[in-house]
Design an enzyme around this catalytic site. Structure first.
Site, PDB file in Angstrom:
ATOM      1  N   ALA A   1       0.824  -1.207   0.000  1.00 38.01           N
ATOM      2  CA  ALA A   1       0.000   0.000   0.000  1.00 38.01           C
ATOM      3  C   ALA A   1       0.868   1.272   0.000  1.00 38.01           C
ATOM      4  O   ALA A   1       0.749   2.116  -0.893  1.00 38.01           O
ATOM      5  CB  ALA A   1      -0.927  -0.018   1.212  1.00 38.01           C
TER       6      ALA A   1
ATOM      7  N   LYS B   1       2.841  10.072  16.212  1.00 39.71           N
ATOM      8  CA  LYS B   1       2.022   9.229  15.322  1.00 39.71           C
ATOM      9  C   LYS B   1       1.710   7.899  16.010  1.00 39.71           C
ATOM     10  O   LYS B   1       0.591   7.388  15.953  1.00 39.71           O
ATOM     11  CB  LYS B   1       2.751   9.008  13.989  1.00 39.71           C
TER      12      LYS B   1
ATOM     13  N   ASN C   1      -1.519   5.195  16.606  1.00 40.78           N
ATOM     14  CA  ASN C   1      -1.501   3.829  16.059  1.00 40.78           C
ATOM     15  C   ASN C   1      -1.425   2.739  17.128  1.00 40.78           C
ATOM     16  O   ASN C   1      -1.953   1.647  16.934  1.00 40.78           O
ATOM     17  CB  ASN C   1      -0.283   3.638  15.141  1.00 40.78           C
TER      18      ASN C   1
ATOM     19  N   SER D   1      -4.282  -0.278   8.942  1.00 39.91           N
ATOM     20  CA  SER D   1      -3.468  -1.268   8.222  1.00 39.91           C
ATOM     21  C   SER D   1      -3.441  -2.593   8.995  1.00 39.91           C
ATOM     22  O   SER D   1      -3.359  -3.663   8.388  1.00 39.91           O
ATOM     23  CB  SER D   1      -2.062  -0.733   7.972  1.00 39.91           C
TER      24      SER D   1
HETATM   25  N1  NDP Z   1      -1.466   1.173   4.766  1.00 43.36           N
HETATM   26  C1  NDP Z   1      -1.567   2.364   5.356  1.00 43.36           C
HETATM   27  O1  NDP Z   1      -2.540   3.110   5.186  1.00 43.36           O
HETATM   28  C2  NDP Z   1      -0.473   2.852   6.224  1.00 43.36           C
HETATM   29  C3  NDP Z   1       0.596   2.062   6.549  1.00 43.36           C
HETATM   30  N2  NDP Z   1       1.623   2.582   7.294  1.00 43.36           N
HETATM   31  C4  NDP Z   1       2.784   1.762   7.635  1.00 43.36           C
HETATM   32  O2  NDP Z   1       3.568   1.592   6.453  1.00 43.36           O
HETATM   33  C5  NDP Z   1       4.274   0.339   6.521  1.00 43.36           C
HETATM   34  C6  NDP Z   1       3.934  -0.450   5.263  1.00 43.36           C
HETATM   35  O3  NDP Z   1       2.562  -0.754   5.353  1.00 43.36           O
HETATM   36  P1  NDP Z   1       1.671  -1.200   4.114  1.00 43.36           P
HETATM   37  O4  NDP Z   1       2.141  -0.563   2.886  1.00 43.36           O
HETATM   38  O5  NDP Z   1       0.265  -1.024   4.543  1.00 43.36           O
HETATM   39  O6  NDP Z   1       2.019  -2.765   4.046  1.00 43.36           O
HETATM   40  P2  NDP Z   1       1.626  -3.817   2.918  1.00 43.36           P
HETATM   41  O7  NDP Z   1       1.437  -5.118   3.631  1.00 43.36           O
HETATM   42  O8  NDP Z   1       0.557  -3.293   2.053  1.00 43.36           O
HETATM   43  O9  NDP Z   1       2.932  -3.881   2.034  1.00 43.36           O
HETATM   44  C7  NDP Z   1       4.113  -4.469   2.467  1.00 43.36           C
HETATM   45  C8  NDP Z   1       4.787  -5.024   1.247  1.00 43.36           C
HETATM   46  O10 NDP Z   1       6.071  -5.526   1.642  1.00 43.36           O
HETATM   47  C9  NDP Z   1       6.325  -6.653   0.843  1.00 43.36           C
HETATM   48  N3  NDP Z   1       7.363  -7.498   1.409  1.00 43.36           N
HETATM   49  C10 NDP Z   1       7.428  -8.033   2.638  1.00 43.36           C
HETATM   50  N4  NDP Z   1       8.534  -8.791   2.752  1.00 43.36           N
HETATM   51  C11 NDP Z   1       9.159  -8.728   1.554  1.00 43.36           C
HETATM   52  C12 NDP Z   1      10.361  -9.311   1.047  1.00 43.36           C
HETATM   53  N5  NDP Z   1      11.133 -10.111   1.806  1.00 43.36           N
HETATM   54  N6  NDP Z   1      10.705  -9.062  -0.237  1.00 43.36           N
HETATM   55  C13 NDP Z   1       9.948  -8.247  -1.007  1.00 43.36           C
HETATM   56  N7  NDP Z   1       8.797  -7.670  -0.591  1.00 43.36           N
HETATM   57  C14 NDP Z   1       8.423  -7.904   0.697  1.00 43.36           C
HETATM   58  C15 NDP Z   1       4.993  -7.360   0.823  1.00 43.36           C
HETATM   59  O11 NDP Z   1       4.996  -8.275  -0.222  1.00 43.36           O
HETATM   60  P3  NDP Z   1       4.290  -9.733  -0.110  1.00 43.36           P
HETATM   61  O12 NDP Z   1       2.860  -9.456  -0.386  1.00 43.36           O
HETATM   62  O13 NDP Z   1       4.994 -10.501  -1.162  1.00 43.36           O
HETATM   63  O14 NDP Z   1       4.543 -10.222   1.297  1.00 43.36           O
HETATM   64  C16 NDP Z   1       4.047  -6.180   0.602  1.00 43.36           C
HETATM   65  O15 NDP Z   1       3.886  -5.923  -0.763  1.00 43.36           O
HETATM   66  C17 NDP Z   1       3.804  -0.332   7.819  1.00 43.36           C
HETATM   67  O16 NDP Z   1       4.721  -0.070   8.845  1.00 43.36           O
HETATM   68  C18 NDP Z   1       2.461   0.360   8.110  1.00 43.36           C
HETATM   69  O17 NDP Z   1       2.109   0.359   9.467  1.00 43.36           O
HETATM   70  C19 NDP Z   1       1.639   3.892   7.685  1.00 43.36           C
HETATM   71  C20 NDP Z   1       0.598   4.709   7.393  1.00 43.36           C
HETATM   72  C21 NDP Z   1      -0.571   4.257   6.693  1.00 43.36           C
HETATM   73  C1  KPL Z   2      -4.574   4.626  10.916  1.00 46.28           C
HETATM   74  C2  KPL Z   2      -3.589   5.135   9.881  1.00 46.28           C
HETATM   75  C3  KPL Z   2      -4.159   5.188   8.478  1.00 46.28           C
HETATM   76  C4  KPL Z   2      -3.302   6.573  10.320  1.00 46.28           C
HETATM   77  O1  KPL Z   2      -2.571   7.299   9.417  1.00 46.28           O
HETATM   78  C5  KPL Z   2      -2.384   4.261   9.899  1.00 46.28           C
HETATM   79  O2  KPL Z   2      -1.306   4.712  10.143  1.00 46.28           O
HETATM   80  C6  KPL Z   2      -2.551   2.798   9.713  1.00 46.28           C
HETATM   81  O3  KPL Z   2      -3.577   2.349   9.217  1.00 46.28           O
HETATM   82  O4  KPL Z   2      -1.612   2.082  10.061  1.00 46.28           O
END
Ligand code: NDP
Ligand code: KPL
Length: 331
Positions: free
Chosen positions: A10, A208, A212, A277
């Site tokens: 994401a 933040k 969370n 998330s």
């Molecule tokens: N989603 C949100 O709205 C928000 C998220 N965050 C934070 O951002 C961070 C990322 O979250 P988010 O994007 O939601 O996570 P996701 O689970 O959507 O994405 C993580 C990605 O990492 C990949 N990945 C994991 N291990 C490996 C590896 N060894 N090699 C290659 N790819 C790998 C996964 O692939 P695979 O599917 O193959 O495992 C997946 O595509 C987290 O810390 C979250 O808390 C912060 C703010 C908002």
């Molecule tokens: C709740 C939110 C969207 C706040 O930015 C977030 O950080 C998460 O979903 O992990």
């Protein structure tokens, strides 16, 4: 400039799609991905839905092998906490002495006490980086910390749904406004992000986390969206108790929070009905990142000799739920 996304979910996908679509030829974008995500990116490109806009970008390089992607100027690390240790060697493999690693992850990062000063300077957290393996591979001097104020999801591999927010706060672990941070803020601004530079990024991270560390586990435990969690006065009351513990820890370590829990609740409540998330992970059967979000708060409290009974209870519940569902390994 050579930029590689590690963690093309994401948030990583959101970064990649805006960077590639707005910076175009100034950028060589690589994505380190695997399995279904790698296959989808190869077949259809990186797709993003943002408002009414539908974007597809084609990263120049896609691979599961960091050696094929080569040394980078910037690595955007956006995996979930439980994947960090496994992916760190790949990050290391793409780093040269000038590479910067933008850590776009929620929770307390492994480098939190590298440069913060105070009584915990240099402290290592096992809840985040068991045994210090990540710290040994990715030195804090090459890290740029990042707080993401946005919400995104991946309805299917290779597709990002950008729900809200474009906010980023970035800063160096050692503080100040070093040149690489200022330059990166300018670059991200050109890509459309609303970027602030923090001279003490750990404070922004702790603030933040203050939201969370309660909202994410509560959403996973209850299955409820944020509005419903906060509208339930018993659940909100428990969150307040946990936040008061975290505020006390923050004050002790130089990350004081200048707000009441009720003021923070009001900000989250104003965002409406959305899934955190962690709730998205639970529903998708993925590991939950409770280590960096709440385990770290308990561990820091212990190191400061502070009792955190409400934090401990929430950690115990979410950890046991994740383990009994087979999402996270039993400790
Ligand atoms: N989603 C949100 O709205 C928000 C998220 N965050 C934070 O951002 C961070 C990322 O979250 P988010 O994007 O939601 O996570 P996701 O689970 O959507 O994405 C993580 C990605 O990492 C990949 N990945 C994991 N291990 C490996 C590896 N060894 N090699 C290659 N790819 C790998 C996964 O692939 P695979 O599917 O193959 O495992 C997946 O595509 C987290 O810390 C979250 O808390 C912060 C703010 C908002
Ligand atoms: C709740 C939110 C969207 C706040 O930015 C977030 O950080 C998460 O979903 O992990």
């Amino acid at each position: 400039m050579k930029i590689c996304i590690v963690g093309a979910g994401a948030i990583g996908g959101w970064f990649g799609a805006f960077l590639a679509s707005r910076l175009g030829e100034d950028l060589v974008l690589s994505v380190l991905a695997r399995g279904a995500t790698l296959a989808a990116l190869r077949a259809q490109g990186l797709r993003m839905e943002t408002g009414a806009e539908r974007l597809t970008v084609r990263p120049q390089r896609l691979s599961a092998d960091p050696a094929e992607l080569g040394q980078q100027d910037l690595i955007i690390l956006a995996v979930k906490g439980p994947s960090l240790a496994a992916v760190a060697p790949a990050v290391k493999a793409m780093m040269g002495p000038e590479t910067r690693v933008l850590v776009a992850m929620n929770g307390v990062p492994w480098w939190f006490f590298e440069g913060l000063g105070g009584e915990l300077e240099g402290t290592h957290l096992d809840s985040v980086d068991p045994g210090g393996a990540v710290a040994a591979l990715i030195p804090a001097e090459q890290v740029i910390g990042c707080v993401v104020h946005a919400s995104c999801a991946t309805p299917e591999p290779g597709l990002v749904r950008h729900v809200m927010g474009m906010g980023l706060i970035i800063g160096a672990p050692a503080g100040g406004r070093p040149e690489p941070v200022v330059r990166l803020a300018e670059l991200l601004g050109r890509a459309g992000f609303k970027v602030g530079v923090s001279e003490r990024i750990q404070r922004d991270i702790w603030y933040k986390l203050w939201g969370n560390m309660t909202t994410n586990p509560m959403s996973a435990l209850t299955g409820a969206t944020c509005d419903r969690i906060l509208d339930d006065e018993l659940v909100r009351g428990l969150m307040t108790r946990i936040m008061l513990e975290a505020a006390e820890i923050g004050a002790r370590m130089g990350c004081a929070i200048d707000q009441t829990p009720e003021q923070r609740h009001a900000i989250t409540r104003s965002l409406g009905a959305f899934k955190t998330s962690m709730l998205q992970d639970l529903e998708a059967g993925r590991p939950l990142e409770y280590g960096a979000l709440i385990g770290a708060a308990r561990e820091i409290g212990q190191k400061l000799g502070m009792e955190t009974p409400f934090t401990d209870a929430l950690l115990g519940l979410v950890r046991l739920m994740a383990q009994s569902r087979g999402l996270n390994p039993a400790a």
